[in-house]
Each structure stands twice: as C-alpha cells, then as structure tokens.
Design an enzyme around this catalytic site. Sequence first.
Site, mmCIF file in Angstrom:
data_model
loop_
_atom_site.group_PDB
_atom_site.id
_atom_site.type_symbol
_atom_site.label_atom_id
_atom_site.label_comp_id
_atom_site.label_asym_id
_atom_site.label_seq_id
_atom_site.Cartn_x
_atom_site.Cartn_y
_atom_site.Cartn_z
ATOM 1 N N TYR A 96 42.818 75.350 31.983
ATOM 2 C CA TYR A 96 42.950 76.735 31.521
ATOM 3 C C TYR A 96 41.928 77.567 32.289
ATOM 4 O O TYR A 96 40.740 77.540 31.982
ATOM 5 C CB TYR A 96 42.724 76.755 30.009
ATOM 6 C CG TYR A 96 42.842 78.101 29.325
ATOM 7 C CD1 TYR A 96 43.219 79.259 30.001
ATOM 8 C CD2 TYR A 96 42.572 78.200 27.962
ATOM 9 C CE1 TYR A 96 43.317 80.469 29.352
ATOM 10 C CE2 TYR A 96 42.669 79.413 27.297
ATOM 11 C CZ TYR A 96 43.043 80.549 27.996
ATOM 12 O OH TYR A 96 43.131 81.757 27.358
ATOM 13 N N LYS A 126 47.092 76.913 33.360
ATOM 14 C CA LYS A 126 47.300 78.242 32.791
ATOM 15 C C LYS A 126 46.335 79.162 33.543
ATOM 16 O O LYS A 126 45.123 79.051 33.408
ATOM 17 C CB LYS A 126 47.025 78.303 31.301
ATOM 18 C CG LYS A 126 47.271 79.727 30.763
ATOM 19 C CD LYS A 126 46.774 79.952 29.364
ATOM 20 C CE LYS A 126 46.922 81.450 29.024
ATOM 21 N NZ LYS A 126 46.366 81.791 27.698
#
Length: 262
Positions: A96, A126
Amino acid sequence: VNGTTGEGLSLSIQERKQLAEEWVCQGKDKLDHVIIHVGALSLPESQELARHAAAIGVGGIAVIAPFFFKPTNKDELVAFLQKVASEAPDVPFYYYHIPPLTHVKIRVEELLDTMRERIPTFQGVKFSDTDLLDFAQCIHKNETQQLEFLYGVDEQLLGALAVGANGAVGSTYNYLGRQTNLMLQAFAKPDLALARQYQFLTGEFLNFVIKLGFGVAQTKAVMTFVSGIPMGPPRLPLLAASKEFIVKAKAKLDSIVWPGGD
C-alpha cells in the site's frame, strides 16, 4: 478494511481483528475479495495481524510503509514487507503505497524486482500517489500482467486507467460508486468524452471540499448524508466535520448534474 478511511492505524489490535472478522463474515458470498490492511509501526504487531488475517480466510493483505522510523531505501522497506508477508504464506500480498501520509517516497518502480524476488505472495500495489510517471513505469514493467496495480487517487483515476490500471481503491467510491462505475463503462466502450465528464465532475466536487478542509472526518460525514448510515465520529486527534462543512458539501453534491441526469 482497516485502511485510511477506516482509521485502521487509530484502532487497537483487537479492534482491527474484530473488524476484519466481521467483514469476512458479512462479505461471504457477497464480495469477490476482502483485503485487510495489516500495516503497523511495530513489526510484531503487523505480523500478528497478518497471521490473524490468514486464519480467518481473507482474500488478501496489504501493508503500508512504517512511517515513524522510516525505511530510507528499497532494501530496508522490502525487508520489512517480507517479514510481514511471510506470516501469511498463502495469502496474496499488496504493498500500500501512500507517500502523502507515510512520507516514504521510495518509487514503486524501483521496488518491483526486489519484491518479486523476496515475497512469493506479492500480488500487486495499491498506488495512492499522484506520480503517474512512476505508476506508468510499473505498468510498463508488468508486461506479463502478473501483478495488479490498483489506483488510489480518485480524481486522477481516468489518467491511471489510460496507462493501464487494473482497478481502483478509493474513499469517494463509498458515495460516488455508481458514477465511477459509469465512468469505467464509458472508458471501456471507449467513449472518452463521456468518461471525462464523470471524472471532471468528481474532481469538481473534490476541489470544492478540499478548499473547505477535507480529510477522513469529512469523508465520514459525506458518506453518512449520502447513505443515511451513520458512520460515527472520527477518533482523536481527528475532530468531527463541522455543521457548516456538511451543509456546504451536501449542497455542492446535490447541485452536480451528472451525464444522463444521474
């Protein structure tokens, strides 16, 4: 689950486990994937959350970079991520990337080869940053399309789609999900003029609320008045959105005329 909008890093370990369990339970036969964020400043805590996520049968885990004692190069960052991922050896792992909050600005393109080598479960990223050059280089390196690159800056999603994003994860989809899906459909046709209309209008709303002061607390307020589901107040140090913000944000959202009158 337990990411930025969910204030995951403001929750206790037990609260994060409870939320993860509930999402897996409620999402069964309804959601294609439940990805649990298990990042923490403490490596043992992050590893504990990864083991728990694996035990309850999640579809994936994600980890942000630690942001107090920060990794200063790719080897330090990947070493931390590998130690977490190894605690859930059968669960897809996502990095992330959110440098606006972590201030860890190691470019993702520089991480990919090392993460592929050291993290067998590495599934994708992400990518919550505005650096579309870095994002595009990640897509370019992923010619075999083994990895997923999910874009996290909602007002730039169309640009990310143009360079090959596989999908998106973002807070506005909690209240502008239908409009975003229509944008995705327009892009796929392709009807770029219509897709741009949706993206421009999403940007118009965000540009308006950002000037008022727009963060997680304000996002919860918008989610509440759009859905009718009370999201509750944020946890300190965040303060609840003001009544003035709610009135202005609601009026702005109501004033937007979406294509086709949606």
